[in-house]
Design an enzyme around this catalytic site. Structure first.
Site, PDB file in Angstrom:
ATOM      1  N   GLY A  57       0.806  -1.215   0.000  1.00 48.33           N
ATOM      2  CA  GLY A  57       0.000   0.000   0.000  1.00 48.33           C
ATOM      3  C   GLY A  57       0.839   1.264   0.000  1.00 48.33           C
ATOM      4  CG  LEU A 103       0.896   4.876   5.731  1.00 40.94           C
ATOM      5  CD1 LEU A 103       1.645   6.205   5.763  1.00 40.94           C
ATOM      6  CD2 LEU A 103      -0.269   4.889   6.717  1.00 40.94           C
ATOM      7  CG  ASP A 132      -5.163 -13.407   4.977  1.00 39.80           C
ATOM      8  OD1 ASP A 132      -5.644 -12.327   5.380  1.00 39.80           O
ATOM      9  OD2 ASP A 132      -5.857 -14.380   4.641  1.00 39.80           O
ATOM     10  CB  ALA A 183      -6.667  -0.890   6.297  1.00 37.74           C
ATOM     11  CG  ASP A 202     -10.730  11.356   8.089  1.00 37.19           C
ATOM     12  OD1 ASP A 202      -9.892  10.573   7.594  1.00 37.19           O
ATOM     13  OD2 ASP A 202     -11.641  11.865   7.418  1.00 37.19           O
ATOM     14  CE1 TYR A 231     -11.103   2.525   5.783  1.00 37.67           C
ATOM     15  CE2 TYR A 231     -11.736   4.830   6.002  1.00 37.67           C
ATOM     16  CZ  TYR A 231     -10.765   3.854   5.966  1.00 37.67           C
ATOM     17  OH  TYR A 231      -9.439   4.202   6.122  1.00 37.67           O
ATOM     18  CD1 TRP A 254      -9.472  13.678   4.024  1.00 37.76           C
ATOM     19  CD2 TRP A 254      -9.236  15.612   2.947  1.00 37.76           C
ATOM     20  NE1 TRP A 254     -10.685  14.323   4.050  1.00 37.76           N
ATOM     21  CE2 TRP A 254     -10.572  15.511   3.396  1.00 37.76           C
ATOM     22  CE3 TRP A 254      -8.854  16.754   2.260  1.00 37.76           C
ATOM     23  CZ2 TRP A 254     -11.526  16.494   3.166  1.00 37.76           C
ATOM     24  CZ3 TRP A 254      -9.799  17.748   2.040  1.00 37.76           C
ATOM     25  CH2 TRP A 254     -11.121  17.613   2.470  1.00 37.76           C
TER      26      TRP A 254
END
Length: 299
Positions: free
Chosen positions: A10, A12, A37, A61, A103, A127, A152
């Site tokens: 991912g 991040l 996993d 996630a 958030d 989510y 964001w």
């Protein structure tokens, strides 16, 4: 330190691995879903036994907000059960856990920035609910944890709102309409990685931290700043959330206060415009290189 980064493919996770891996002080392992996993306790236990991590950065996630509405069971399996599996394994291994949240655990109705001491309610959709459940699982199963809320996000390689805006411009879209009645903190993954690197230097710190860039913007403000800093002309018009319906509802206010960073005396997060400028200075040449390479292959 031996550091395990879950969800290693991912955006991040890639930034965290690259940033922390640049230091010779850390040994970084960032497996993708095929190798780890998190919904499988056996898979998690096997990875911990193999790597013996001292720190775990839990990035894995289900982050596709609209898809979560139709994939509720999968969202909870990854975001809730997966977090519980990782948290329990950290406790058994004596590893410190940094788990990333969002958030979206808030409903966005507050007048003002949310602090780390405001009580989440799971937000407006699956989510946020599944990520809030994941936060609770971390708190219950691993006392030595940090929950880092971000929002964001954009970062090297994307996918992100920044990359979408630049792609639409390259495609020659004459007019882009962007929502102007949702506000938040546009945040670069390099800024998050820098904050995490500092947090790792303070083993005494635990609990919830907000790691978003400073300053509020709407998606419309964000889009205009992207094009301004990229030095391109692009027509952008504001629209309302009602005019741009999505499968999942979004919070109107996603702004997060960095109360605990300040109280701990740690470096402040950068202003969002400065972080975006720094990011684009590096990312734009790379995107141009990729575009030239793709054109050469076609031609």
């Amino acid at each position: 330190m031996r550091i395990l980064v879950t969800g290693g493919k991912g955006m991040l996770a890639r930034t965290l691995a690259a940033t922390l891996g640049a230091s010779r002080r850390h040994e970084i392992h960032a497996p993708g879903h095929g190798d780890l996993d998190v919904t499988s306790a056996h898979s998690v236990s096997r990875m911990f036994a193999e790597l013996r991590p001292e720190v775990v950065l839990h990035c894995a996630a289900h982050t596709k907000v609209d898809k979560c509405e139709d994939e509720r069971d999968l969202a909870f399996a990854i975001n809730d059960l997966g977090s519980a599996n990782v948290a329990r394994a950290c406790t058994q291994a004596g590893a410190r856990l940094v788990a990333f949240s969002t958030d979206y655990v808030f409903d966005g109705a507050k007048d003002g920035d949310y602090t780390e001491f405001d009580q989440p309610n799971g937000g407006l959709g699956v989510y946020g609910q599944s990520k809030w459940a994941g936060e609770c699982a971390v708190r219950l199963n691993c006392p030595n944890h940090i929950i880092a809320r971000v929002s964001w996000l954009y970062g090297p390689g994307g996918p992100s709102f920044v990359h979408t805006m630049l792609r639409l411009h390259r495609q020659g879209v004459p007019l882009i309409r962007v929502v102007s009645d949702q506000i938040g903190n546009p945040t670069s993954t390099p800024a998050v990685a820098a904050a995490v690197a500092e947090l790792l230097e303070h083993p005494e710190l635990k609990g919830t931290f907000h790691l978003t860039c400073e300053g509020a913007a709407s998606w419309y403000d964000f889009a205009r700043e992207i094009f301004a800093l990229a030095g391109v002309e692009q027509r952008v018009e504001p629209c309302t959330t009602a005019e741009y319906p999505t499968r999942a509802r979004r919070p109107a206010n996603s702004c997060l206060a960095k109360t605990r960073l300040k109280s701990a005396g740690l470096a402040p997060m950068p202003q969002w415009q400065a972080a975006l400028r720094t990011f684009l200075a590096v990312e734009l040449p790379e995107l141009e290189r990729q575009a030239r390479a793709a054109e050469a292959e076609r031609g």
